[in-house]
Design a protein around this motif. Structure first.
Motif, short mmCIF file in Angstrom:
data_model
loop_
_atom_site.label_atom_id
_atom_site.label_comp_id
_atom_site.label_asym_id
_atom_site.label_seq_id
_atom_site.Cartn_x
_atom_site.Cartn_y
_atom_site.Cartn_z
N LYS A 1 0.85 -1.19 0.00
CA LYS A 1 0.00 0.00 0.00
C LYS A 1 0.88 1.24 0.00
O LYS A 1 2.08 1.17 0.28
CB LYS A 1 -0.90 0.03 1.25
CG LYS A 1 -1.84 -1.15 1.41
CD LYS A 1 -2.63 -1.03 2.70
CE LYS A 1 -3.56 -2.23 2.90
NZ LYS A 1 -4.31 -2.13 4.18
N GLY A 2 0.27 2.37 -0.29
CA GLY A 2 0.93 3.65 -0.09
C GLY A 2 2.11 3.90 -1.00
O GLY A 2 2.29 3.26 -2.04
N ILE A 3 2.94 4.85 -0.59
CA ILE A 3 4.09 5.29 -1.37
C ILE A 3 5.35 4.64 -0.81
O ILE A 3 5.65 4.78 0.38
CB ILE A 3 4.22 6.82 -1.32
CG1 ILE A 3 2.99 7.48 -1.95
CG2 ILE A 3 5.49 7.28 -2.02
CD1 ILE A 3 2.95 8.98 -1.80
N PHE B 1 5.72 1.09 4.52
CA PHE B 1 6.51 0.25 5.42
C PHE B 1 5.66 -0.47 6.46
O PHE B 1 5.98 -1.60 6.85
CB PHE B 1 7.57 1.09 6.13
CG PHE B 1 8.75 1.45 5.27
CD1 PHE B 1 9.37 0.50 4.48
CD2 PHE B 1 9.25 2.75 5.25
CE1 PHE B 1 10.46 0.82 3.68
CE2 PHE B 1 10.35 3.08 4.46
CZ PHE B 1 10.94 2.12 3.67
N GLY B 2 4.58 0.15 6.94
CA GLY B 2 3.76 -0.47 7.97
C GLY B 2 3.23 -1.84 7.58
O GLY B 2 3.50 -2.84 8.26
N PHE C 1 -0.61 -1.38 -9.33
CA PHE C 1 -0.20 -2.58 -8.59
C PHE C 1 -0.87 -2.65 -7.21
O PHE C 1 -1.20 -3.75 -6.74
CB PHE C 1 1.32 -2.57 -8.44
CG PHE C 1 1.89 -3.67 -7.59
CD1 PHE C 1 1.90 -4.98 -8.03
CD2 PHE C 1 2.43 -3.38 -6.34
CE1 PHE C 1 2.44 -5.99 -7.25
CE2 PHE C 1 2.97 -4.38 -5.56
CZ PHE C 1 2.97 -5.69 -6.02
N ILE C 2 -1.08 -1.52 -6.56
CA ILE C 2 -1.61 -1.55 -5.19
C ILE C 2 -3.13 -1.46 -5.15
O ILE C 2 -3.71 -1.41 -4.06
CB ILE C 2 -0.99 -0.43 -4.33
CG1 ILE C 2 -1.35 0.95 -4.87
CG2 ILE C 2 0.52 -0.61 -4.23
CD1 ILE C 2 -0.86 2.10 -3.98
N GLY D 1 0.21 -7.45 -3.93
CA GLY D 1 -0.03 -6.03 -4.13
C GLY D 1 -1.23 -5.59 -3.32
O GLY D 1 -1.31 -5.81 -2.12
N GLY D 2 -2.23 -5.01 -4.00
CA GLY D 2 -3.44 -4.60 -3.31
C GLY D 2 -4.56 -5.62 -3.40
O GLY D 2 -5.64 -5.41 -2.84
N ALA D 3 -4.34 -6.72 -4.11
CA ALA D 3 -5.38 -7.71 -4.35
C ALA D 3 -5.26 -8.89 -3.40
O ALA D 3 -4.18 -9.20 -2.90
CB ALA D 3 -5.30 -8.20 -5.80
#
Length: 313
Positions: free
Chosen positions: A40-42, A49-50, A167-168, A291-293
């Protein structure tokens, strides 16, 4: 005036070879494997990182402290380095490397001040149609490899950030346009996306392509786990590019399908049925993300070479 270099490597083995090459410059290693687990995120920010820290801790047994020292701290060192001179990225054609590269470039894209110059070395298919990795080159060949680098532009960074955004997302279908339209700066990305999507379960048995490879190798002849991993890593002709840590994670997830006697592996009755396509096995997919899936929401149709939602919408 001589050019000052900052080198970013795809892994520690490349950095080790570089150390004996006679080349000079700052060195950093981007240690990630974004093709597995939630993203997730940038990249480079806590929003990224979380979830990655949690994934490495829960699924791979890496402590939060180890992830911080190996990945987060290295990123912060890199982000704090001088942006002057030329930054050179050392990467390979495979799925593992290509998506780590996209994450790296997406993170750099969001920096307020990008490096003065950015270039990419990406080894892959040679003139004899052989596939090479950086491990195929000795340290004394690295200066010649450096001469093969190609410059990256702001538009290339924007392109990488756009791929990362696709991707996310929860639907991996957004990656398909990038696979279907080659990009001159990233000639292996389309291939990598195609094989990345093969990590989703197949319709006929619930395994993905990687898991099929493992079970096929076990079915062919008895092997110890080290022999199996070595066979898969060294002798299989595939562009996944994964290391032994990832393969061992897959073996853990597939444990109901194989058993071990006298250190040698064989398939259970369930494993044989799944490999033959007589049974669809999906118990290992709960909580798995790419990724996000989520792995449970999509299936890969090998015959058609396409991904689609599951169940059908």
């Amino acid at each position: 005036m001589s050019t000052s270099f900052t080198h970013i490597f795809n892994g520690d083995s490349t950095a080790e070879a570089y150390a004996h090459s006679g080349l000079e410059g700052q060195e950093f290693v981007w240690r990630e494997m974004v093709v597995q687990g939630p993203s997730k995120g940038i990249p480079g920010q806590e929003s990224f990182f979380g979830p990655r820290r949690t994934y490495f801790q829960k699924e791979l047994g890496m402590s939060a402290e180890s992830y911080y020292s190996l990945t987060e701290e290295e990123w912060h060192r890199m982000a704090g380095a001088s942006r002057r001179g030329e930054w050179v990225l050392w990467y390979e054609y495979d799925v593992f490397c290509q998506f780590n590269l996209i994450a790296l470039l997406a993170g750099i894209h969001y920096w307020d001040n990008p490096p003065d110059r950015l270039s990419l070395i990406c080894v892959g298919e040679d003139e004899n149609h052989r596939w090479n990795t950086l491990a195929n080159f000795s340290p004394d060949q690295y200066p010649k490899l450096l001469d093969t680098r190609k410059g990256l532009t702001h538009d290339d960074l924007l392109y990488a950030a756009t791929v990362w955004e696709a991707f996310i997302q929860k639907a991996p279908l957004g990656l398909l346009p990038f696979a279907q339209t080659p990009h001159p700066s990233f000639p292996y990305l389309g291939l990598a996306i195609g094989y990345y999507l093969r990590q989703f379960p197949q319709a006929h048995n619930g395994l993905n392509t990687l898991e099929d490879i493992l079970l096929q190798e076990i079915a062919q002849s008895p092997k110890t786990q080290p022999q199996l991993i070595r066979q898969v890593l060294l002798q299989r002709n595939h562009p996944f590019g994964f290391g032994d840590l990832q393969w061992m994670w897959y073996m853990k997830k597939l444990q109901p399908l194989w058993l071990q006697e006298d250190d040698h592996l064989s398939l259970t009755n369930l494993g044989k049925k799944v490999l033959e396509g007589d049974t669809v096995y999906r118990e290992h997919l709960a909580g798995r993300h790419f990724g996000g899936a989520t792995a449970l929401d999509y299936i890969w149709e090998e015959d058609r070479e396409e991904i689609r939602p599951f169940p059908e919408k």
